[in-house]
Design a protein around this motif. Structure first.
Motif, PDB file in Angstrom:
ATOM      1  N   LEU A   1       0.821  -1.203   0.000  1.00 44.88           N
ATOM      2  CA  LEU A   1       0.000   0.000   0.000  1.00 44.88           C
ATOM      3  C   LEU A   1       0.862   1.263   0.000  1.00 44.88           C
ATOM      4  O   LEU A   1       0.560   2.233  -0.703  1.00 44.88           O
ATOM      5  N   PHE A   2       1.931   1.253   0.780  1.00 45.27           N
ATOM      6  CA  PHE A   2       2.838   2.404   0.816  1.00 45.27           C
ATOM      7  C   PHE A   2       3.479   2.627  -0.548  1.00 45.27           C
ATOM      8  O   PHE A   2       3.550   3.757  -1.032  1.00 45.27           O
ATOM      9  N   TRP A   3       3.909   1.547  -1.186  1.00 50.37           N
ATOM     10  CA  TRP A   3       4.500   1.660  -2.516  1.00 50.37           C
ATOM     11  C   TRP A   3       3.470   2.199  -3.511  1.00 50.37           C
ATOM     12  O   TRP A   3       3.778   3.052  -4.348  1.00 50.37           O
ATOM     13  N   GLY A   4       2.230   1.689  -3.426  1.00 53.12           N
ATOM     14  CA  GLY A   4       1.188   2.151  -4.339  1.00 53.12           C
ATOM     15  C   GLY A   4       0.856   3.620  -4.159  1.00 53.12           C
ATOM     16  O   GLY A   4       0.674   4.360  -5.131  1.00 53.12           O
ATOM     17  N   VAL A   5       0.803   4.075  -2.909  1.00 51.11           N
ATOM     18  CA  VAL A   5       0.505   5.485  -2.664  1.00 51.11           C
ATOM     19  C   VAL A   5       1.650   6.373  -3.134  1.00 51.11           C
ATOM     20  O   VAL A   5       1.431   7.445  -3.707  1.00 51.11           O
ATOM     21  N   GLN A   6       2.874   5.938  -2.934  1.00 53.31           N
ATOM     22  CA  GLN A   6       4.023   6.746  -3.340  1.00 53.31           C
ATOM     23  C   GLN A   6       4.169   6.834  -4.857  1.00 53.31           C
ATOM     24  O   GLN A   6       4.651   7.835  -5.377  1.00 53.31           O
ATOM     25  N   ASN A   7       3.759   5.812  -5.589  1.00 51.68           N
ATOM     26  CA  ASN A   7       3.958   5.776  -7.037  1.00 51.68           C
ATOM     27  C   ASN A   7       2.722   6.166  -7.839  1.00 51.68           C
ATOM     28  O   ASN A   7       2.733   6.064  -9.062  1.00 51.68           O
ATOM     29  N   THR A   8       1.671   6.613  -7.187  1.00 49.31           N
ATOM     30  CA  THR A   8       0.467   7.031  -7.890  1.00 49.31           C
ATOM     31  C   THR A   8       0.555   8.513  -8.222  1.00 49.31           C
ATOM     32  O   THR A   8       0.849   9.326  -7.349  1.00 49.31           O
TER      33      THR A   8
END
Length: 169
Positions: free
Chosen positions: A106-113
């Motif tokens: 989730l952290f990776w997804g939020v950072q790369n969106t």
């Protein structure tokens, strides 16, 4: 990295951690305390979003609810002074690993969106409590009064039912 981002990160970790601990603990008191941490951190997130009235209402309503939940949970459940193990150590480790991996994804997804830019702020700051009061007492005054009468009837009914049960004993 701004102070608002750090506050959001800490409050979101407290929210997720409190929720995970609430379902992981075996003692009622620990569950209720972690649930309280979750609700208070959610109120902090509301304040960060600019919904101060909702944040304060969250603290007021859930603080009372948590206190009553703790009292009923302790009074109505079987609890001993000694803490017996659950025997689920490998399941607990798997759950911890799953939560860490899920948080990382989730952290990776939020950072790369790519998030769209926020809208420009309005000319005058908005007083949320004042706006809510104006809406409630102009457009929604009839449902507000009907809700207060409904709550009063429920309170009187609860008192009558409790009195009848007390008279039978």
């Amino acid at each position: 990295m701004t102070g608002e981002f750090v506050a959001f990160f800490i409050l979101s970790l407290l929210t997720i951690g409190g929720a995970v601990f609430m379902i992981s603990f075996t003692r009622v008191v620990h569950m209720v305390i972690s649930l309280g941490v979750t609700f208070i951190s959610i109120a902090g997130l509301f304040v960060l979003l600019g919904a101060e009235f909702v944040g304060v209402a969250q603290i007021l309503v859930y603080s009372g609810a948590i206190s009553i939940l703790m009292l009923f949970g302790i009074m109505l459940t079987k609890h001993d002074a000694n803490d017996e193990g659950t025997g689920r150590t490998w399941k607990n480790r798997f759950i911890l690993l799953f939560v860490i991996v899920l948080f990382g994804l989730l952290f990776w997804g939020v950072q790369n969106t790519p998030w769209p830019a926020p809208p420009l702020p309005a000319d005058a700051p908005v007083n949320n409590a004042k706006e809510i009061g104006i809406e409630v007492f102009t457009k929604f005054v009839i449902p507000f009064e009907l809700l207060s009468v409904l709550l009063l009837v429920a309170l009187v009914g609860a008192i009558i039912m409790a009195k009848k049960e007390g008279d039978n004993e």
